[in-house]
Design an enzyme around this catalytic site. Structure first.
Site, PDB file in Angstrom:
ATOM      1  N   SER A   1       0.812  -1.213   0.000  1.00  0.00           N
ATOM      2  CA  SER A   1       0.000   0.000   0.000  1.00  0.00           C
ATOM      3  C   SER A   1       0.850   1.269   0.000  1.00  0.00           C
ATOM      4  O   SER A   1       0.494   2.265  -0.623  1.00  0.00           O
ATOM      5  CB  SER A   1      -0.933   0.008   1.218  1.00  0.00           C
ATOM      6  OG  SER A   1      -1.831  -1.080   1.161  1.00  0.00           O
TER       7      SER A   1
ATOM      8  N   GLY B   1     -25.266 -26.937   2.787  1.00  0.00           N
ATOM      9  CA  GLY B   1     -24.062 -27.749   2.618  1.00  0.00           C
ATOM     10  C   GLY B   1     -23.548 -27.760   1.193  1.00  0.00           C
ATOM     11  O   GLY B   1     -22.338 -27.748   0.961  1.00  0.00           O
TER      12      GLY B   1
ATOM     13  N   GLU C   1      -5.174  -2.444  -6.068  1.00  0.00           N
ATOM     14  CA  GLU C   1      -5.587  -1.061  -6.376  1.00  0.00           C
ATOM     15  C   GLU C   1      -5.850  -0.271  -5.098  1.00  0.00           C
ATOM     16  O   GLU C   1      -6.697   0.615  -5.056  1.00  0.00           O
ATOM     17  CB  GLU C   1      -6.827  -1.050  -7.290  1.00  0.00           C
ATOM     18  CG  GLU C   1      -6.558  -1.484  -8.706  1.00  0.00           C
ATOM     19  CD  GLU C   1      -5.520  -0.630  -9.412  1.00  0.00           C
ATOM     20  OE1 GLU C   1      -5.488   0.593  -9.169  1.00  0.00           O
ATOM     21  OE2 GLU C   1      -4.715  -1.178 -10.184  1.00  0.00           O
TER      22      GLU C   1
END
Length: 696
Positions: free
Chosen positions: A157, A423, A446
């Site tokens: 980041s 399930g 992004e």
């Protein structure tokens, strides 16, 4: 001999196709008409033509191997698919839009995806004409295959914290690309592990002893004849991931690799070839426009994520029957005219509706918000072309928050839908397991979803201070400034609802979301400016502010699309209006703590919100199968036994199980070596007779 289910056995009555047909007849609108409204006739015609090509293609037509094979086999098949797509692009002269449709329908990220989605766009947007002639034209012909190498082992980041360096040497007029630490290894780079021979490397530009921060450089990493790594390059695949295993995410390290001066992307900023002087870009915000476009597309992809999951879960919930509702038992007619009580479709249970219907509403909200984001993007591009950058900050901030919000909604929505399938939702045959795994990276790439919200909130706090200081005229106010002005004119406003039906008024819903967002912003400004709280102390509030602002945007865009003056009055619109109200009410209910804290909604009114939520579920119940039909996902795309259009869920599940490699012989491979020794060894001590096991 392979294991086969007896073909004479059928599912219990009423069977799936009958139940889905009943659902479709109950709807008050035409899903095909709504589908045309959402996508347009031209798109649907193109999609159908491309779908036919893919379904009949010998390489791309059969996707069944995805259920049964491991990464090595799947990756080789993904390479074959990537090659076939290049051939089809040339064979059918597909445009970028045509290929986008084909890629969407095929629904598997492959080794060349980042070449198309990141490498070539970077060349298109940041390369000079000279660089494009050298690199872009070759990339379009796939003579060079590239990737986008930004993220590092130690930094994702925080792009400014990247460690890879590109130091300019004016004596040779070259850049020296170097990885100084282990954590400077480029990591997670799609297409790098196997396919790419070039990389667009984000590296810290250093010239004349000064660090100018990350810039893009094109670097050849493998020999074009042998595909072996070039000297000084350490490159490979990072290994198996939680999902996305048909993409060769890779790592790379550079040991003082030299590249020519022309390797630095120089459309906006450059290094003087002779002196090494840095020439700044004309405007530091020019790159933001591309980021806005990418994030607008991610919002649109979130619509697809939610819509696909909802399609599977809603169709299967209409087919799957469990228990008998004693209060209103469901009956079917026998052949002799008599009737019998049958189990209740789980779609009739309010709890199932409460879990699933808001996901449909979120999908439609993402659709209309993405359309508005694209409209705003093009409007902003026109403004920037005239030198007007005033629109960009608001658009960039909103796109950041919306990326965070919608991808979070997408991942949560898929998981909610998977659980709602019981399930069988855990089986890959549901179509949801692999889909969920492959979708998860979107909350990180992004921009990490929590980090991005800081960009949104910083802008909102700045806007509030400007508005509060009276430096914004009402006529010049954008969306964000306008709702803050409304709040400041009456910060003690109260919600006017007195009965649940009042919440069908879209203006009442909008007013609530505006007040909540502005209140949170005002409170944060006070905490920072007056109480002197640090930004780190405020990060939880920062996240909630971004979320509130973007939920307001989504409600506003949805309301504008279906209640606004341009909305055509039709059965489709009337149903969408209910869906828009459901989106607003369900979001309001989910975020009720904020509305109560602001004082805008009272505890008594919060009960009316819950009441209206349940009412809306009943009103929308007859429409939901047609609402997901309108998303228009063909079975080729869904790859779901549970969510197929014909409703034959249980037949499809058993047919899929027959293809399991372990079922290709009556005695599975491994029995002789690992099971037989125990069983046969035990027979020395006992035998099976008429009365059971007798010891010897």
């Amino acid at each position: 001999m392979a294991v086969r289910f007896p073909r004479h056995l059928k599912p219990i009555e009423p069977q799936g196709p009958v139940l889905l047909e009943q659902e479709r007849k109950a709807a008050s609108f035409d899903p095909k008409a709504l589908m045309t409204t959402l996508y347009g006739e031209d798109y649907l015609k193109k999609r159908d033509a491309i779908l036919k090509i893919l379904e009949n293609d010998p390489v791309l037509g059969d996707k069944s191997h995805r259920y049964y094979t491991g990464r090595e086999v799947r990756f080789k098949k993904a390479l074959a698919a990537a090659k076939r797509f290049v051939e089809l692009i040339k064979e059918h002269n597909w445009t970028k839009e045509d290929f986008g449709i084909a890629d969407f329908l095929f629904d598997e990220s492959g080794p060349l995806r980042l070449h198309r989605s990141m490498f070539m766009p970077t060349l298109e947007n940041q390369a000079t004409e000279e660089q494009q002639k050298i690199y872009l034209e070759a990339a379009r012909r796939y003579e060079i295959i590239g990737c986008y190498a930004q993220t590092e082992l130690g930094h994702g980041s925080n792009v400014r914290g990247l460690e890879t360096t590109a130091t300019y040497d004016p004596t040779t007029q070259e850049f020296v690309i170097h990885s100084p630490t282990l954590t400077s290894s480029k990591w997670w780079i799609g297409g790098l592990g196997v396919a790419a021979n070039h990389a667009m490397v984000m590296a810290r530009l250093i010239s004349n002893g000064k660090d100018y921060g990350p810039h893009p450089f094109i670097v050849q990493i493998r020999d074009l004849k042998t595909h072996e790594p070039l000297p000084g390059v350490t490159v490979g695949d990072i290994g198996p991931k939680f999902g996305f295993n048909t993409v060769d995410n890779g790592f790379i390290l550079f040991d003082n690799i030299r590249v020519p001066h022309i390797a630095m992307m120089a459309r906006y900023s450059k290094i003087d070839k002779a002196t090494g002087d840095y020439i700044k870009p004309p405007n530091s915000k020019l790159a933001y426009g591309t980021m806005v476009f990418v994030r607008a597309n991610i919002v649109l992809e979130s619509r697809y994520v939610l819509a696909r999951a909802a399609t599977v879960a809603i169709r299967y919930s209409a087919v799957r029957s469990q228990f008998v509702d004693d209060a209103s038992p469901k009956k079917i007619q026998n052949a002799d005219g008599s009737s019998k009580i049958v189990e209740t479709p789980v779609l009739d249970y309010v709890m199932q509706q409460y879990r699933l219907f808001p996901v449909i509403a979120q999908a439609y909200a993402c659709h209309f918000t993405a359309l508005e984001m694209h409209r705003m993007y093009h409007e902003n591009q026109a403004k920037m072309a005239q030198g007007d950058f005033s629109y960009l900050a608001d658009l960039h901030a909103s796109s950041s928050g919306l990326k965070s919000l919608t991808t979070t909604l997408g991942s949560a929505g898929v998981e909610d839908c998977r659980r709602a399938c019981g399930g069988h939702g855990y089986s890959l045959f549901s179509g949801l397991g692999q889909f969920y795994q492959d979708n998860l990276p979107k909350v990180t790439w992004e921009g990490d979803n929590y980090i991005l919200t800081q960009q949104t909130t910083r802008y909102l706090l700045k806007t509030f201070r400007t508005v509060a200081a009276g430096r914004v005229a009402e006529k010049d106010a954008n969306f964000s400034a306008s709702y803050m002005m409304e709040y400041l004119s009456n910060p003690k406003a109260l919600c006017p609802i007195t009965q649940a039906s009042d919440l069908s008024n879209p203006e009442i819903l909008l007013a609530a979301f505006k007040h909540r967002a502005a209140f949170l912003v005002a409170k944060a400004v006070h905490n920072i400016d007056v109480e002197q709280k640090t930004w780190n102390d405020m990060l939880v509030d920062v996240y909630r502010i971004s979320r509130a602002h973007c939920q307001l945007m989504m409600v506003s865009n949805f309301v504008k699309a279906v209640f606004g003056p341009s909305a055509q009055q039709s059965n489709e619109t009337r149903v969408l209006q209910k869906v828009a109200v459901l989106f607003g009410v369900s979001t309001l209910e989910q975020e009720m703590a904020d509305f109560l804290t602001s004082g805008y909604i009272s505890p008594e009114q919060s009960l009316l919100v819950k009441e209206r939520s349940i009412q809306l579920l009943k009103e929308i119940r007859p429409e939901v199968v047609s609402l997901v039909d309108a998303f228009g996902f063909p079975d080729y795309l869904l790859q779901s036994s549970l969510g197929a259009q014909d409703g034959n869920a249980y037949v499809r599940m058993t047919r899929a199980a027959e293809l399991e490699p372990l079922n290709q012989s009556k005695v599975a491979d491994g029995y002789e070596e690992y099971i037989k020794p125990f069983v046969h060894g035990g027979q020395q001590k006992w035998k099976i007779g008429k009365d059971g096991i007798a010891r010897l």
